[in-house]
Design an enzyme around this catalytic site. Structure first.
Site, PDB file in Angstrom:
ATOM      1  N   GLU A   1      -6.843  -1.459  -1.455  1.00 44.82           N
ATOM      2  CA  GLU A   1      -6.072  -0.820  -0.379  1.00 44.82           C
ATOM      3  C   GLU A   1      -4.802  -0.203  -0.937  1.00 44.82           C
ATOM      4  O   GLU A   1      -4.174  -0.747  -1.858  1.00 44.82           O
ATOM      5  CB  GLU A   1      -5.718  -1.871   0.676  1.00 44.82           C
ATOM      6  CG  GLU A   1      -5.171  -1.322   1.960  1.00 44.82           C
ATOM      7  CD  GLU A   1      -5.094  -2.396   3.049  1.00 44.82           C
ATOM      8  OE1 GLU A   1      -3.993  -2.562   3.598  1.00 44.82           O
ATOM      9  OE2 GLU A   1      -6.106  -3.053   3.335  1.00 44.82           O
TER      10      GLU A   1
ATOM     11  N   HIS B   1      -3.271 -12.194  -1.864  1.00 44.39           N
ATOM     12  CA  HIS B   1      -2.268 -13.234  -2.099  1.00 44.39           C
ATOM     13  C   HIS B   1      -1.247 -12.793  -3.146  1.00 44.39           C
ATOM     14  O   HIS B   1      -0.276 -13.502  -3.403  1.00 44.39           O
ATOM     15  CB  HIS B   1      -2.947 -14.536  -2.552  1.00 44.39           C
ATOM     16  CG  HIS B   1      -3.699 -14.412  -3.836  1.00 44.39           C
ATOM     17  ND1 HIS B   1      -4.841 -13.648  -3.939  1.00 44.39           N
ATOM     18  CD2 HIS B   1      -3.461 -14.929  -5.072  1.00 44.39           C
ATOM     19  CE1 HIS B   1      -5.288 -13.716  -5.193  1.00 44.39           C
ATOM     20  NE2 HIS B   1      -4.476 -14.468  -5.893  1.00 44.39           N
TER      21      HIS B   1
ATOM     22  N   ASP C   1      -1.258   1.596   0.902  1.00 48.80           N
ATOM     23  CA  ASP C   1      -0.656   1.702   2.231  1.00 48.80           C
ATOM     24  C   ASP C   1       0.661   2.456   2.277  1.00 48.80           C
ATOM     25  O   ASP C   1       1.535   2.240   1.441  1.00 48.80           O
ATOM     26  CB  ASP C   1      -0.309   0.298   2.773  1.00 48.80           C
ATOM     27  CG  ASP C   1      -1.500  -0.594   2.971  1.00 48.80           C
ATOM     28  OD1 ASP C   1      -2.445  -0.179   3.638  1.00 48.80           O
ATOM     29  OD2 ASP C   1      -1.469  -1.733   2.456  1.00 48.80           O
TER      30      ASP C   1
ATOM     31  N   ARG D   1       8.550 -15.438  -5.173  1.00 50.24           N
ATOM     32  CA  ARG D   1       7.115 -15.157  -5.188  1.00 50.24           C
ATOM     33  C   ARG D   1       6.588 -15.056  -6.610  1.00 50.24           C
ATOM     34  O   ARG D   1       5.485 -15.514  -6.911  1.00 50.24           O
ATOM     35  CB  ARG D   1       6.815 -13.851  -4.449  1.00 50.24           C
ATOM     36  CG  ARG D   1       7.092 -13.876  -2.975  1.00 50.24           C
ATOM     37  CD  ARG D   1       6.899 -12.510  -2.345  1.00 50.24           C
ATOM     38  NE  ARG D   1       5.492 -12.154  -2.186  1.00 50.24           N
ATOM     39  CZ  ARG D   1       5.074 -10.952  -1.795  1.00 50.24           C
ATOM     40  NH1 ARG D   1       5.961  -9.994  -1.580  1.00 50.24           N
ATOM     41  NH2 ARG D   1       3.806 -10.717  -1.654  1.00 50.24           N
TER      42      ARG D   1
ATOM     43  N   GLU E   1       3.092   2.084   5.569  1.00 51.53           N
ATOM     44  CA  GLU E   1       3.200   1.421   6.876  1.00 51.53           C
ATOM     45  C   GLU E   1       4.613   1.620   7.417  1.00 51.53           C
ATOM     46  O   GLU E   1       5.592   1.211   6.787  1.00 51.53           O
ATOM     47  CB  GLU E   1       2.887  -0.074   6.751  1.00 51.53           C
ATOM     48  CG  GLU E   1       1.451  -0.377   6.411  1.00 51.53           C
ATOM     49  CD  GLU E   1       1.184  -1.870   6.295  1.00 51.53           C
ATOM     50  OE1 GLU E   1       0.334  -2.384   7.036  1.00 51.53           O
ATOM     51  OE2 GLU E   1       1.834  -2.517   5.453  1.00 51.53           O
TER      52      GLU E   1
ATOM     53  N   GLU F   1       4.375  -5.400  -2.148  1.00 54.29           N
ATOM     54  CA  GLU F   1       5.141  -4.646  -1.161  1.00 54.29           C
ATOM     55  C   GLU F   1       6.445  -4.116  -1.734  1.00 54.29           C
ATOM     56  O   GLU F   1       7.113  -4.780  -2.528  1.00 54.29           O
ATOM     57  CB  GLU F   1       5.473  -5.517   0.055  1.00 54.29           C
ATOM     58  CG  GLU F   1       4.287  -6.014   0.851  1.00 54.29           C
ATOM     59  CD  GLU F   1       3.840  -7.404   0.424  1.00 54.29           C
ATOM     60  OE1 GLU F   1       4.217  -7.845  -0.700  1.00 54.29           O
ATOM     61  OE2 GLU F   1       3.126  -8.053   1.204  1.00 54.29           O
TER      62      GLU F   1
ATOM     63  N   GLN G   1       7.102   0.554   4.523  1.00 57.42           N
ATOM     64  CA  GLN G   1       6.747  -0.086   3.278  1.00 57.42           C
ATOM     65  C   GLN G   1       5.531   0.587   2.654  1.00 57.42           C
ATOM     66  O   GLN G   1       4.735   1.233   3.337  1.00 57.42           O
ATOM     67  CB  GLN G   1       6.474  -1.582   3.461  1.00 57.42           C
ATOM     68  CG  GLN G   1       5.212  -1.932   4.219  1.00 57.42           C
ATOM     69  CD  GLN G   1       5.013  -3.447   4.303  1.00 57.42           C
ATOM     70  OE1 GLN G   1       5.945  -4.233   4.164  1.00 57.42           O
ATOM     71  NE2 GLN G   1       3.788  -3.858   4.528  1.00 57.42           N
ATOM     72  N   THR G   2       5.420   0.441   1.334  1.00 59.44           N
ATOM     73  CA  THR G   2       4.204   0.792   0.616  1.00 59.44           C
ATOM     74  C   THR G   2       3.647  -0.491   0.006  1.00 59.44           C
ATOM     75  O   THR G   2       4.387  -1.450  -0.248  1.00 59.44           O
ATOM     76  CB  THR G   2       4.463   1.824  -0.495  1.00 59.44           C
ATOM     77  OG1 THR G   2       5.398   1.295  -1.440  1.00 59.44           O
ATOM     78  CG2 THR G   2       5.004   3.122   0.095  1.00 59.44           C
ATOM     79  N   ASN G   3       2.341  -0.475  -0.228  1.00 54.49           N
ATOM     80  CA  ASN G   3       1.705  -1.683  -0.762  1.00 54.49           C
ATOM     81  C   ASN G   3       0.397  -1.296  -1.426  1.00 54.49           C
ATOM     82  O   ASN G   3      -0.153  -0.214  -1.169  1.00 54.49           O
ATOM     83  CB  ASN G   3       1.454  -2.690   0.368  1.00 54.49           C
ATOM     84  CG  ASN G   3       1.242  -4.104  -0.138  1.00 54.49           C
ATOM     85  OD1 ASN G   3       1.315  -4.368  -1.342  1.00 54.49           O
ATOM     86  ND2 ASN G   3       0.980  -5.029   0.766  1.00 54.49           N
TER      87      ASN G   3
END
Length: 268
Positions: free
Chosen positions: A39, A66, A41, A216, A43, A70, A56-58
Site C-alpha cells: 500500500e 505492524h 497512501d 517505535r 490520507e 507514517e 499523512q503519507t505511508n
C-alpha cells in the site's frame, strides 16, 4: 492493477467543518493479498475551519502493517479552496510523493528493506470515510453530520504503468519497457531546485516521522536518513496517536484511462 506506475489527480477537499473525515488517495492490493498486501497512501485527516489541514503519507510492503512508515505534515495552503495535484510515483527502485511540483517524500529501495518495499501489482483507489476515532487531533474532534455531505472533487486523473495480473508472472517485456520509461520521466528525476523545496517543506511542515520515533523504532529502519536538526525538532513535537485504521474501498477492478506517458503541467 499496475506493476509500478505514476498515479496522479487534481483534488479539491471538502470545505467547512470536516473533522473526523479521512479522504484517501492510495494504491493497494489488499483485495487480492489480504495478509500480505502492499500500500502507498495519501490520507487527509479532516479539519476544523480556520486551522491548517493535516495529512499523512505511508507505505506497507508484504503485509508489514505492524511496521508503519507514517509521516505527518501540515499543508501550506487550504486544499478546499482550489484543486492541487497529488502524485505517487512507484518504480522498482524508489517511491516519491508529490504535491504539485514539490516532492515531499522520497523512499529509496535498499536491500535491507527486503519485502517491506511494495513489490506486487496494485490498483488505485480514492475513498472518503468516517475515522472519528483517530483522524483529527487523535480523535478529539468527531464527524458532525450536520455539515454533510462531505464532497471531494477529483479531475485530470493519470494512471500510467504496466497493467498486470497479480497472480501471473510479471517478468514480461512490456513491463520492463514501462519500468524503463518510468525511470526517465521528470517525476523520477528530482532537480536541485526541487531538492531545496523538499528540504524546506520537511523542515517547516513535517511534524512527525517514523524515522525519528525512538519508542517505535529504537534503531531507525534501514531506509531512514537521519537529520540531527529534524530529530531534535520532531522530538519536541511528541507522538501522534496511531489508532487502528481500515480503508474502505470498492472491490471493482481498476480501469486504464490512458496508456500514454504524461508530462503533467498544471495551471497556476
Amino acid at each position: 492493477m499496475y506493476n509500478h506506475g505514476l498515479f496522479s489527480a487534481r483534488i479539491k477537499l471538502p470545505s467547512e467543518y470536516t473533522a473526523g473525515i479521512v479522504v484517501a488517495f492510495y494504491t493497494s492490493n489488499g483485495d487480492v493479498f489480504e495478509k500480505t498486501h502492499d500500500e502507498l497512501d495519501f490520507e487527509f485527516l479532516g479539519n476544523i475551519k480556520g486551522k491548517p489541514w493535516r495529512f499523512q503519507t505511508n507505505l506497507y510492503g508484504n503485509g508489514s502493517t505492524h511496521r508503519g512508515r507514517e509521516e505527518r505534515y501540515t499543508l501550506w495552503f487550504d486544499p478546499s479552496k482550489a484543486y492541487h495535484r497529488y502524485t505517487i510515483l512507484w518504480t522498482s527502485s524508489k517511491i516519491i510523493f508529490y504535491i504539485d511540483a514539490v516532492p515531499i517524500r522520497e523512499i529509496l529501495r535498499s536491500p535491507e528493506m527486503g519485502s517491506d518495499f511494495p513489490s506486487k501489482p496494485m490498483a488505485l483507489y480514492a475513498t472518503i470515510w468516517d475515522a472519528s476515532s483517530w483522524a483529527t487531533n487523535g480523535g478529539k474532534y468527531k464527524v458532525n453530520y450536520k455539515y454533510a455531505p462531505f464532497v471531494t472533487e477529483m479531475t485530470d486523473l493519470v494512471l500510467h504503468g504496466c497493467i498486470s495480473n497479480p497472480i501471473q508472472d510479471l517478468s514480461t517485456n512490456t513491463c520492463m519497457e514501462i519500468d524503463q520509461q518510468l525511470e526517465t520521466i521528470r517525476y523520477n528525476n528530482i532537480t536541485r531546485k526541487q531538492k531545496s523545496a523538499t528540504k524546506r517543506f520537511r523542515e517547516k511542515y513535517m511534524y512527525y516521522s517514523y524515522c525519528y520515533d525512538t519508542l517505535r523504532y529504537p534503531i531507525p529502519p534501514p531506509e531512514c536518513v537521519i537529520d540531527p536538526l529534524l530529530r531534535q525538532r520532531l522530538k519536541e513535537n511528541g507522538r501522534p496517536d496511531f489508532g487502528r485504521r481500515h480503508h474502505r474501498h470498492s472491490r471493482k477492478g481498476s480501469q486504464v484511462l490512458s496508456s500514454k506517458l504524461y508530462d503533467i503541467e498544471d495551471e497556476d
